[in-house]
Design a protein around this motif. Structure first.
Motif, PDB file in Angstrom:
ATOM      1  N   SER A  81       0.831  -1.203   0.000  1.00  0.00           N
ATOM      2  CA  SER A  81       0.000   0.000   0.000  1.00  0.00           C
ATOM      3  C   SER A  81       0.870   1.260   0.000  1.00  0.00           C
ATOM      4  O   SER A  81       0.514   2.271  -0.598  1.00  0.00           O
ATOM      5  N   ALA A  82       2.032   1.194   0.653  1.00  0.00           N
ATOM      6  CA  ALA A  82       2.948   2.340   0.646  1.00  0.00           C
ATOM      7  C   ALA A  82       3.485   2.578  -0.758  1.00  0.00           C
ATOM      8  O   ALA A  82       3.544   3.717  -1.223  1.00  0.00           O
ATOM      9  N   LEU A  83       3.854   1.513  -1.439  1.00  0.00           N
ATOM     10  CA  LEU A  83       4.384   1.648  -2.789  1.00  0.00           C
ATOM     11  C   LEU A  83       3.308   2.121  -3.760  1.00  0.00           C
ATOM     12  O   LEU A  83       3.584   2.913  -4.666  1.00  0.00           O
ATOM     13  N   ILE A  84       2.074   1.680  -3.561  1.00  0.00           N
ATOM     14  CA  ILE A  84       0.963   2.139  -4.394  1.00  0.00           C
ATOM     15  C   ILE A  84       0.731   3.627  -4.169  1.00  0.00           C
ATOM     16  O   ILE A  84       0.504   4.385  -5.121  1.00  0.00           O
ATOM     17  N   ALA A  85       0.814   4.080  -2.916  1.00  0.00           N
ATOM     18  CA  ALA A  85       0.633   5.501  -2.604  1.00  0.00           C
ATOM     19  C   ALA A  85       1.722   6.345  -3.265  1.00  0.00           C
ATOM     20  O   ALA A  85       1.437   7.409  -3.821  1.00  0.00           O
TER      21      ALA A  85
END
Length: 95
Positions: A81-85
């Motif tokens: 989710s951090a990388l998607i953000a």
């Protein structure tokens, strides 16, 4: 001498030995381990950088509405989710 600022990521004025002033860069650290985050932040502050830390990318978009860092450092073991953000932020910036 510090410049008056509206937020923690606003650059600070630092006086060098010759009396000249320069702006220091602001670095946003996205690190979920508090001891690692504090270690990095302390060393970066010692080197003259302004640091902001956050434990996750949750709310990163809202944080970036308030502050504009010169560099964002994300933990290599960040969740998907951090990388998607981060990818969404890059798309939004047109990169």
């Amino acid at each position: 001498m510090r410049a008056r600022s509206s937020g923690p990521a606003t650059a600070l004025l630092k006086r060098h030995r010759r009396g000249a002033f320069c702006l220091s860069a602001a670095i946003l650290l996205v690190v979920d381990q508090p001891t690692v985050a504090e270690f990095l932040a302390a060393n970066l502050r010692h080197a003259g950088f302004v640091t902001i830390t956050t434990p996750s990318c949750n709310g990163l978009h809202e944080l970036l509405q308030r502050v504009t860092p010169d560099l964002i450092v994300v933990d290599a073991e960040a969740s998907d989710s951090a990388l998607i953000a981060i990818a969404a932020l890059r798309r939004q910036a047109g990169r």
